[in-house]
Scaffold this motif. Structure first.
Motif, mmCIF file in Angstrom:
data_model
loop_
_atom_site.group_PDB
_atom_site.id
_atom_site.type_symbol
_atom_site.label_atom_id
_atom_site.label_comp_id
_atom_site.label_asym_id
_atom_site.label_seq_id
_atom_site.Cartn_x
_atom_site.Cartn_y
_atom_site.Cartn_z
ATOM 1 N N SER A 90 33.504 35.682 30.824
ATOM 2 C CA SER A 90 33.203 36.777 29.910
ATOM 3 C C SER A 90 34.335 37.805 29.917
ATOM 4 O O SER A 90 34.389 38.683 29.067
ATOM 5 C CB SER A 90 31.875 37.448 30.281
ATOM 6 O OG SER A 90 31.974 38.058 31.558
ATOM 7 N N ARG A 91 35.249 37.696 30.896
ATOM 8 C CA ARG A 91 36.429 38.558 30.967
ATOM 9 C C ARG A 91 37.669 37.738 30.620
ATOM 10 O O ARG A 91 37.592 36.537 30.408
ATOM 11 C CB ARG A 91 36.552 39.143 32.373
ATOM 12 C CG ARG A 91 35.414 40.101 32.698
ATOM 13 C CD ARG A 91 35.571 40.667 34.061
ATOM 14 N NE ARG A 91 34.916 39.733 34.987
ATOM 15 C CZ ARG A 91 34.916 39.881 36.287
ATOM 16 N NH1 ARG A 91 35.533 40.878 36.849
ATOM 17 N NH2 ARG A 91 34.307 39.015 37.060
ATOM 18 N N SER A 92 38.800 38.368 30.588
ATOM 19 C CA SER A 92 40.050 37.719 30.205
ATOM 20 C C SER A 92 40.380 36.557 31.146
ATOM 21 O O SER A 92 40.559 36.742 32.348
ATOM 22 C CB SER A 92 41.193 38.737 30.234
ATOM 23 O OG SER A 92 42.424 38.071 30.086
ATOM 24 N N PHE A 93 40.460 35.365 30.571
ATOM 25 C CA PHE A 93 40.734 34.176 31.375
ATOM 26 C C PHE A 93 42.145 34.197 31.943
ATOM 27 O O PHE A 93 42.347 33.897 33.115
ATOM 28 C CB PHE A 93 40.524 32.903 30.555
ATOM 29 C CG PHE A 93 41.005 31.675 31.257
ATOM 30 C CD1 PHE A 93 40.325 31.177 32.350
ATOM 31 C CD2 PHE A 93 42.163 31.029 30.847
ATOM 32 C CE1 PHE A 93 40.778 30.050 33.034
ATOM 33 C CE2 PHE A 93 42.627 29.910 31.517
ATOM 34 C CZ PHE A 93 41.935 29.411 32.599
ATOM 35 N N GLU A 94 43.125 34.532 31.139
ATOM 36 C CA GLU A 94 44.518 34.484 31.594
ATOM 37 C C GLU A 94 44.763 35.449 32.752
ATOM 38 O O GLU A 94 45.497 35.133 33.684
ATOM 39 C CB GLU A 94 45.482 34.750 30.437
ATOM 40 C CG GLU A 94 45.572 33.610 29.447
ATOM 41 C CD GLU A 94 45.977 32.271 30.074
ATOM 42 O OE1 GLU A 94 46.832 32.259 30.988
ATOM 43 O OE2 GLU A 94 45.434 31.243 29.645
ATOM 44 N N ALA A 95 44.150 36.631 32.698
ATOM 45 C CA ALA A 95 44.311 37.590 33.793
ATOM 46 C C ALA A 95 43.673 37.050 35.070
ATOM 47 O O ALA A 95 44.247 37.156 36.159
ATOM 48 C CB ALA A 95 43.698 38.933 33.416
ATOM 49 N N GLN A 96 42.490 36.446 34.928
ATOM 50 C CA GLN A 96 41.817 35.883 36.093
ATOM 51 C C GLN A 96 42.574 34.670 36.637
ATOM 52 O O GLN A 96 42.669 34.478 37.838
ATOM 53 C CB GLN A 96 40.391 35.480 35.743
ATOM 54 C CG GLN A 96 39.491 36.671 35.486
ATOM 55 C CD GLN A 96 38.081 36.234 35.221
ATOM 56 O OE1 GLN A 96 37.356 35.951 36.166
ATOM 57 N NE2 GLN A 96 37.713 36.151 33.954
ATOM 58 N N LEU A 109 35.263 32.803 39.111
ATOM 59 C CA LEU A 109 35.761 32.898 37.740
ATOM 60 C C LEU A 109 34.630 33.288 36.807
ATOM 61 O O LEU A 109 33.562 32.701 36.828
ATOM 62 C CB LEU A 109 36.356 31.552 37.319
ATOM 63 C CG LEU A 109 36.932 31.437 35.924
ATOM 64 C CD1 LEU A 109 38.138 32.363 35.760
ATOM 65 C CD2 LEU A 109 37.340 29.999 35.639
ATOM 66 N N ASP A 110 34.867 34.290 35.968
ATOM 67 C CA ASP A 110 33.882 34.766 34.993
ATOM 68 C C ASP A 110 34.540 34.759 33.620
ATOM 69 O O ASP A 110 35.415 35.575 33.345
ATOM 70 C CB ASP A 110 33.416 36.172 35.368
ATOM 71 C CG ASP A 110 32.378 36.724 34.411
ATOM 72 O OD1 ASP A 110 31.861 35.954 33.568
ATOM 73 O OD2 ASP A 110 32.075 37.924 34.510
#
Length: 164
Positions: free
Chosen positions: A38-44, A35-36
């Motif tokens: 810095s990118r969209s949380f919901e998409a991840q 999990l990163d």
């Protein structure tokens, strides 16, 4: 034989990027990196839930660890409620989000590595027909450890000692 192998490899080449990453709404989630935020949380989050449900990407994760990951994802979602990114959160909330992210990554990354399937050609004793044996990294480790323990605790199983 060479042409057949080459044609099979070329046939699956267009699918290689789809196998290497899970693409969700333009944001890419890579299981080997975790999990990163810095990118969209919901998409991840959606990609992680999908990968946990497919039974292949994280096939070696324990059910208790799956529950921990899901509850941590829920806590991060609650902590990020209304914020566009982590930088907009107060310091105390950032620390909580970071701790949940690390908990998720500490469970998912090793489970992904252990779930990788490795196939090897094996020629059984007494046969001229080799077969493929496909096992996950964790299954191979368990088999190796079991054999080591068997011979460690059963010294006679190694065979008779012949004095010359």
């Amino acid at each position: 034989m060479y042409k057949l192998t080459l044609s099979v490899l070329l046939a699956f080449l267009p699918f290689a990027p789809a196998i290497a990453t899970i693409n969700s709404n333009g944001d890419v989630f890579t299981p080997e990196e975790g999990l990163d935020l810095s990118r969209s949380f919901e998409a991840q989050r959606g990609a992680i839930v999908k990968a946990l449900a497919d039974g292949e990407t994280y096939s070696e994760i324990a059910s208790q660890d799956t529950r921990i990951v899901m509850s941590s994802l829920e806590r991060i979602s609650d902590l990020l409620d209304g914020a566009q990114n982590v930088e907009q959160l107060p310091e105390e909330t950032k620390v909580q989000v970071f701790n949940e992210q690390e908990r998720i990554n500490s469970l998912l990354i090793p489970a992904y590595a252990d779930s990788r399937v490795i196939c090897r050609r094996h020629k059984p004793t007494g046969s001229n027909r080799p077969t493929n044996i496909c096992l996950t990294v964790a299954e191979r480790r368990r088999a190796r450890d079991g054999a080591e323990n068997f011979f460690r605790y059963n010294p006679r199983a190694a065979g008779p000692v012949i004095d010359r």
